[in-house]
Write a protein that holds these residues in place. Structure first.
Motif, PDB file in Angstrom:
ATOM      1  N   ALA A 186       0.989  -1.250   0.079  1.00 37.31           N
ATOM      2  CA  ALA A 186      -0.096   0.111   0.054  1.00 37.31           C
ATOM      3  C   ALA A 186       0.854   1.206   0.053  1.00 37.31           C
ATOM      4  CB  ALA A 186      -0.996   0.025   1.129  1.00 37.31           C
ATOM      5  N   VAL A 187       1.967   1.021   0.849  1.00 33.61           N
ATOM      6  CA  VAL A 187       3.093   2.434   0.955  1.00 33.61           C
ATOM      7  C   VAL A 187       3.676   2.699  -0.735  1.00 33.61           C
ATOM      8  CG1 VAL A 187       4.931   3.330   1.554  1.00 33.61           C
ATOM      9  CG2 VAL A 187       3.324   2.155   3.292  1.00 33.61           C
ATOM     10  N   VAL A 188       3.902   1.553  -1.432  1.00 35.64           N
ATOM     11  CA  VAL A 188       4.596   1.644  -2.617  1.00 35.64           C
ATOM     12  C   VAL A 188       3.374   2.328  -3.627  1.00 35.64           C
ATOM     13  CG1 VAL A 188       5.336   0.360  -4.629  1.00 35.64           C
ATOM     14  CG2 VAL A 188       6.169   0.056  -2.003  1.00 35.64           C
ATOM     15  N   GLU A 189       2.108   1.646  -3.526  1.00 31.28           N
ATOM     16  CA  GLU A 189       1.104   2.223  -4.486  1.00 31.28           C
ATOM     17  C   GLU A 189       0.787   3.645  -4.288  1.00 31.28           C
ATOM     18  OE1 GLU A 189      -1.298  -2.039  -5.039  1.00 31.28           O
ATOM     19  OE2 GLU A 189      -2.080  -0.385  -3.550  1.00 31.28           O
ATOM     20  N   THR A 190       0.834   3.979  -2.823  1.00 37.52           N
ATOM     21  CA  THR A 190       0.745   5.396  -2.613  1.00 37.52           C
ATOM     22  C   THR A 190       1.888   6.297  -3.157  1.00 37.52           C
ATOM     23  OG1 THR A 190      -0.704   5.015  -0.769  1.00 37.52           O
ATOM     24  CG2 THR A 190       0.327   7.125  -0.819  1.00 37.52           C
ATOM     25  N   LEU A 191       3.034   6.174  -2.949  1.00 32.86           N
ATOM     26  CA  LEU A 191       4.173   6.847  -3.578  1.00 32.86           C
ATOM     27  C   LEU A 191       4.076   6.766  -4.945  1.00 32.86           C
ATOM     28  CD1 LEU A 191       7.052   5.430  -1.181  1.00 32.86           C
ATOM     29  CD2 LEU A 191       5.787   7.773  -0.834  1.00 32.86           C
ATOM     30  N   GLN A 192       3.663   5.773  -5.675  1.00 33.19           N
ATOM     31  CA  GLN A 192       3.645   5.750  -6.889  1.00 33.19           C
ATOM     32  C   GLN A 192       2.600   6.443  -7.471  1.00 33.19           C
ATOM     33  OE1 GLN A 192       2.764   1.586  -8.504  1.00 33.19           O
ATOM     34  NE2 GLN A 192       2.983   2.115 -10.504  1.00 33.19           N
ATOM     35  N   MET A 193       1.246   6.737  -6.875  1.00 34.23           N
ATOM     36  CA  MET A 193       0.339   7.525  -7.369  1.00 34.23           C
ATOM     37  C   MET A 193       0.879   9.147  -7.275  1.00 34.23           C
ATOM     38  SD  MET A 193      -3.414   5.985  -6.182  1.00 34.23           S
ATOM     39  CE  MET A 193      -2.647   5.589  -4.563  1.00 34.23           C
ATOM     40  N   VAL A 194       1.568   9.284  -6.217  1.00 30.87           N
ATOM     41  CA  VAL A 194       1.849  10.651  -5.907  1.00 30.87           C
ATOM     42  C   VAL A 194       2.915  11.052  -6.673  1.00 30.87           C
ATOM     43  CG1 VAL A 194       2.937  12.149  -3.890  1.00 30.87           C
ATOM     44  CG2 VAL A 194       1.077  10.644  -3.516  1.00 30.87           C
ATOM     45  N   GLY A 195       3.899  10.172  -6.973  1.00 29.66           N
ATOM     46  CA  GLY A 195       5.178  10.420  -7.797  1.00 29.66           C
ATOM     47  C   GLY A 195       4.697  10.845  -9.297  1.00 29.66           C
ATOM     48  N   ILE A 196       3.581   9.862  -9.878  1.00 28.79           N
ATOM     49  CA  ILE A 196       3.354  10.055 -11.218  1.00 28.79           C
ATOM     50  C   ILE A 196       2.464  11.201 -11.784  1.00 28.79           C
ATOM     51  CG2 ILE A 196       1.760   8.853 -12.831  1.00 28.79           C
ATOM     52  CD1 ILE A 196       2.689   6.095 -12.003  1.00 28.79           C
ATOM     53  N   SER A 197       1.541  11.285 -10.714  1.00 26.89           N
ATOM     54  CA  SER A 197       0.675  12.585 -10.896  1.00 26.89           C
ATOM     55  C   SER A 197       1.125  13.864 -10.595  1.00 26.89           C
ATOM     56  CB  SER A 197      -0.648  12.330  -9.794  1.00 26.89           C
ATOM     57  OG  SER A 197      -0.204  12.188  -8.610  1.00 26.89           O
ATOM     58  N   GLY A 198       2.199  13.604  -9.661  1.00 27.42           N
ATOM     59  CA  GLY A 198       3.128  15.063  -9.288  1.00 27.42           C
ATOM     60  C   GLY A 198       3.940  15.371 -10.200  1.00 27.42           C
ATOM     61  N   PHE A 199       4.555  14.529 -11.148  1.00 25.80           N
ATOM     62  CA  PHE A 199       5.333  14.630 -12.252  1.00 25.80           C
ATOM     63  C   PHE A 199       4.504  15.414 -13.347  1.00 25.80           C
ATOM     64  CE2 PHE A 199       6.737  13.108 -16.527  1.00 25.80           C
ATOM     65  CZ  PHE A 199       8.104  13.840 -16.689  1.00 25.80           C
ATOM     66  N   PHE A 200       3.537  14.813 -13.645  1.00 25.14           N
ATOM     67  CA  PHE A 200       2.545  15.410 -14.813  1.00 25.14           C
ATOM     68  C   PHE A 200       2.036  16.679 -14.467  1.00 25.14           C
ATOM     69  CE2 PHE A 200       2.605  11.003 -16.359  1.00 25.14           C
ATOM     70  CZ  PHE A 200       3.070  11.081 -17.764  1.00 25.14           C
ATOM     71  N   THR A 201       1.605  16.971 -12.947  1.00 23.10           N
ATOM     72  CA  THR A 201       1.062  18.108 -12.351  1.00 23.10           C
ATOM     73  C   THR A 201       2.200  19.213 -12.890  1.00 23.10           C
ATOM     74  OG1 THR A 201      -0.084  17.170 -10.886  1.00 23.10           O
ATOM     75  CG2 THR A 201       0.366  19.464 -10.491  1.00 23.10           C
ATOM     76  N   LEU A 202       3.485  18.792 -12.391  1.00 21.21           N
ATOM     77  CA  LEU A 202       4.567  19.914 -12.606  1.00 21.21           C
ATOM     78  C   LEU A 202       4.579  20.107 -14.184  1.00 21.21           C
ATOM     79  CD1 LEU A 202       6.707  21.666 -11.430  1.00 21.21           C
ATOM     80  CD2 LEU A 202       8.248  19.874 -11.615  1.00 21.21           C
ATOM     81  N   LEU A 203       4.737  19.092 -15.011  1.00 24.08           N
ATOM     82  CA  LEU A 203       4.947  19.258 -16.372  1.00 24.08           C
ATOM     83  C   LEU A 203       3.904  19.795 -17.188  1.00 24.08           C
ATOM     84  CD1 LEU A 203       6.963  18.027 -18.794  1.00 24.08           C
ATOM     85  CD2 LEU A 203       5.024  16.122 -19.044  1.00 24.08           C
ATOM     86  N   ILE A 204       2.851  19.899 -16.853  1.00 25.46           N
ATOM     87  CA  ILE A 204       1.516  20.513 -17.331  1.00 25.46           C
ATOM     88  C   ILE A 204       1.339  21.700 -16.698  1.00 25.46           C
ATOM     89  CG2 ILE A 204      -0.566  20.433 -18.290  1.00 25.46           C
ATOM     90  CD1 ILE A 204      -0.207  17.310 -18.662  1.00 25.46           C
TER      91      ILE A 204
END
Length: 260
Positions: A20-38
């Motif tokens: 569950a911790v890995v999945e949360t970090l995965q969600m935050v990491g992926i969405s954080g990257f695209f949020t910054l990019l766009i």
């Protein structure tokens, strides 16, 4: 001791929690990257295309700001995520899991981050922009070398706030099939009335938010040249006063000798 034994014997903590911790970090990491990019270019566009901006585009600015950004920010995340399930399936090939949830998380936080970027850019002094234009800088140079650099501490703070928001959104996404700590808390803490899992989940989420906030605050201070120059300016007068003390004393002594 009994509590620790039960804690480490709980399959919800020993088996489900690490995933569950890995999945949360995965969600935050992926969405954080695209949020910054766009979101960063979108926020720059909102600021520069506004009336009185570097590249005023009144009609387009109104469409992007009032229609796209404001409407997206107005929809509650839980409703937005359910609405975007077909889009997540189209983009990722599935409607469940952390990768699919990242689609909805990104779309929810991009307008939020863009608004924060716009507000950070507004704090940049207009005098610095005018000075750069007078010296012959192009508008793109003003954006990259004046606006973004001067607003960098505010942009870091905006990204920190967005990442903290993403942690909360990811917990809600878990309830709707996104996985992560939200799903763990719901499946074990709510449906199975497992208080231990619920408490541990809350502690981990709080710790994650604290790490992000402290890291963002530290980095914001590191890139804030204004605070460094301000402290230097505060030290300079103190040194000057200290240096003038003996000189003033000597001058006073010379005046006394002249009088005699």
């Amino acid at each position: 001791m009994n509590f620790l034994t039960e804690l480490f014997d709980n399959p919800g903590i020993t088996k489900a929690l690490p995933e569950a911790v890995v999945e949360t970090l995965q969600m935050v990491g992926i969405s954080g990257f695209f949020t910054l990019l766009i979101g960063l270019p979108l926020g720059v566009f909102l600021h520069t295309s506004a009336p009185g901006g570097l590249l005023p585009l009144r009609v387009i600015n109104r469409i992007v700001s009032d229609v796209i950004v404001n409407i997206t920010r107005s929809v509650p995340f839980a409703i937005l995520m359910v609405t975007l399930i077909p889009l997540a399936r189209l983009v990722t090939g599935t409607s469940i899991g952390p990768v699919a949830a990242s689609v909805s998380l990104s779309i929810a936080t991009i307008p939020f981050f863009a608004r924060l970027v716009e507000n950070a850019l507004r704090d940049v002094s207009g005098g610095k922009i005018d000075a750069a234009l007078v010296m012959g800088s192009t508008k793109m140079q003003v954006i990259s070398k004046v606006l973004l650099r001067e607003a960098l501490p505010g942009l870091v703070a905006a990204l920190t706030t967005t990442l903290v928001t993403l942690v909360g959104y990811s917990a809600m996404a878990g309830i709707i099939g996104g996985g992560g700590l939200g799903r763990l808390a719901y499946n074990y803490g709510v449906q199975r009335f497992d208080t231990q899992v619920m408490v541990v989940t809350i502690v981990i989420i709080v710790a994650l938010v604290q790490v992000i906030q402290l890291g963002g605050d530290w980095f914001s201070r590191r890139v804030d040249h204004r605070s460094a120059s301000g402290s230097a300016r505060r030290r300079r007068p103190a040194a000057a006063v200290t240096g003038l003390g003996p000189a003033a004393t000597r001058a006073g002594g010379d005046r006394e000798q002249t009088k005699v």
